[in-house]
Scaffold this active site. Sequence first.
Site, mmCIF file in Angstrom:
data_model
loop_
_atom_site.group_PDB
_atom_site.id
_atom_site.type_symbol
_atom_site.label_atom_id
_atom_site.label_comp_id
_atom_site.label_asym_id
_atom_site.label_seq_id
_atom_site.Cartn_x
_atom_site.Cartn_y
_atom_site.Cartn_z
ATOM 1 C CE LYS A 277 4.935 -24.000 16.083
ATOM 2 N NZ LYS A 277 4.828 -25.408 15.488
ATOM 3 N NE ARG A 351 4.347 -25.504 4.507
ATOM 4 C CZ ARG A 351 3.895 -26.559 4.893
ATOM 5 N NH1 ARG A 351 3.231 -27.199 4.011
ATOM 6 N NH2 ARG A 351 4.521 -27.151 5.919
HETATM 7 N N1 BES Z 1 8.747 -24.311 12.682
HETATM 8 C C1 BES Z 1 7.766 -25.450 12.671
HETATM 9 C C2 BES Z 1 8.483 -26.784 12.487
HETATM 10 C C3 BES Z 1 9.027 -27.348 13.589
HETATM 11 C C4 BES Z 1 8.175 -27.789 14.216
HETATM 12 C C5 BES Z 1 10.518 -27.507 13.564
HETATM 13 C C6 BES Z 1 8.858 -28.876 15.657
HETATM 14 C C7 BES Z 1 10.961 -28.145 14.751
HETATM 15 C C8 BES Z 1 10.265 -28.737 15.598
HETATM 16 C C9 BES Z 1 6.867 -25.221 11.401
HETATM 17 O O1 BES Z 1 6.605 -23.715 11.259
HETATM 18 C C10 BES Z 1 5.537 -25.816 11.622
HETATM 19 O O2 BES Z 1 4.831 -25.446 12.610
HETATM 20 N N2 BES Z 1 5.145 -26.772 10.765
HETATM 21 C C11 BES Z 1 4.400 -27.652 11.029
HETATM 22 C C12 BES Z 1 3.533 -27.748 9.494
HETATM 23 C C13 BES Z 1 2.221 -28.178 9.571
HETATM 24 C C14 BES Z 1 1.057 -27.351 10.156
HETATM 25 C C15 BES Z 1 1.722 -28.738 7.895
HETATM 26 C C16 BES Z 1 4.371 -28.911 11.647
HETATM 27 O O3 BES Z 1 5.477 -29.331 11.396
HETATM 28 O O4 BES Z 1 3.617 -29.338 12.404
HETATM 29 MN MN MN Z 2 4.921 -23.183 12.176
#
Ligand code: BES
Ligand code: MN
Length: 495
Positions: A277, A351
């Site tokens: 990230k 997931r």
């Molecule tokens: N924990 C995150 C989701 C999230 C992001 C929650 C920002 C709250 C605020 C999750 O693990 C994630 O990174 N999801 C990705 C999925 C994507 C790679 C398909 C996302 O939402 O960007």
């Molecule tokens: Mn994530």
Amino acid sequence: MEFSVKSGNSDKQRSACIVFGVFESRRLSAPAEQFDQANGGLLSGLIGNGDMEGRAGQTLLLPTPELPCERVLLVGCGPADKFNDNAYRRAMAAMAKALADTGAAEAVSYLSDLEVKGRDAAWRVREGLLAVSDALYRFERLKSKKNDRPRALQSLAFAFTAPPGAAAEEAIRIGRAIAAGVSLAKDLGNLPPNICTPSYLAEQAEALAKEYGKLTTEVLSRPQMEELGMGALLAVARGSREEPKLIVMRYQGGGNTKPIALVGKGITFDTGGISIKPAQGMDEMKFDMCGAASVLGTMRAIAELELPLNVVGIVPATENMPGGAATKPGDIVTSMSGQTIEILNTDAEGRLILCDALTYSRRFEPETVVDIATLTGACVIALGHLVHGLMGNDDGLVHELLAAGEVTGDRAWQLPLYEEYKEALESNFADVANVGDRAAGTITAAGFLSRFTEGVRWAHLDIAGTAWKSGKEKGATGRPVPLLTQFLLERAGRG
Ligand code: BES
Ligand code: MN
Ligand code: ZN
């Protein structure tokens, strides 16, 4: 904090502080009116000067040394005809914050006597209690200087001009239990990721089992997960030095009825893994275990209430880190269900841990499974910070959860989970890919999970936008503990 219910004339209350609502513009509520008349128009005289218009959230503290109460706190409630659930909660929160700034250790509030359309006294007591505990919550255990007040508020009575009935007393008990669950969920969420590790979560679940006779906790560690074939969960844990844990809490209050399973995402820190990230705001990924926290919080609430139900809380807990052994984009793993997964993005890790936990939940032959996860950034884009995203494979269950949200103000909103959405996750190399393209990211994530809950009544709450607040008020919300507890109260016939 002690809470109680009280009834009697508002001008007779002995208290360090008595609280009244004022509607816009400068309209005294009925208990305030009663007090005003008994005291020679004291309140109406004082608010004539424009200091209390009755706007929502406004407060005015009046010292009244010559009366049986030492102070009067007036709380603005907004227009009387718009005094709905939300306005009521806001008034209670404004009251709590104002009381915390006084030297009063104890107070009597007549806000609970105000009419809220469609809500009885029991609802007003319970939701008042929850709004007050929410407003007074602080997370200060890691500050070296505690922000201690001279005489912090210690007890609050919800007052009624006429006796509100036994249900209002019971509402204190229910409210207290939910508040304890919310507070636990907030604490776990707010703790930093170097303290709140998977092992820490497991210890907290074990501590809960020590506290409540009907609750037992079992913690599975890596070798047991390997034995079970949890290749997806383990793929996420590979990049971290922290040991992953699969926490299984069993609350048994329902004899031999089939349990309800709650499955909570417990990523104690989400760096994204190799699909790392950006740095901006990454600290907030400590909140990526708020689904897990809500499961522990809800287990606490129902254990406190001794609900006649069986509930299994399952928490897959791990960090998502980019270590040398970390899973790489393109890796294919085999989940506990036997389905192979092509991990195209290691940041879609929620997931992966949930699918194995959902498969594991089948061994309890659950009547219903609800998973709770800070799963997708897309959910924040779609719904913002107000409501949880809700999807499922059973309309009855979805409606139960929606209704529980309305009662508690911890609301959810359903998104469609049509089969066609699942096509986005087709893989050329494995049974399924862990991500699709950007379109409908919240739904395709739920679609992924649905492959692991076939034949089980299941719903999924995406709490990415609701589990915590950012900015100046940064902190966990404790949601959706109120929704989940209400859902279980209804299931136990105690709604
Ligand atoms: N924990 C995150 C989701 C999230 C992001 C929650 C920002 C709250 C605020 C999750 O693990 C994630 O990174 N999801 C990705 C999925 C994507 C790679 C398909 C996302 O939402 O960007
Ligand atoms: Mn994530
Ligand atoms: Zn995550």
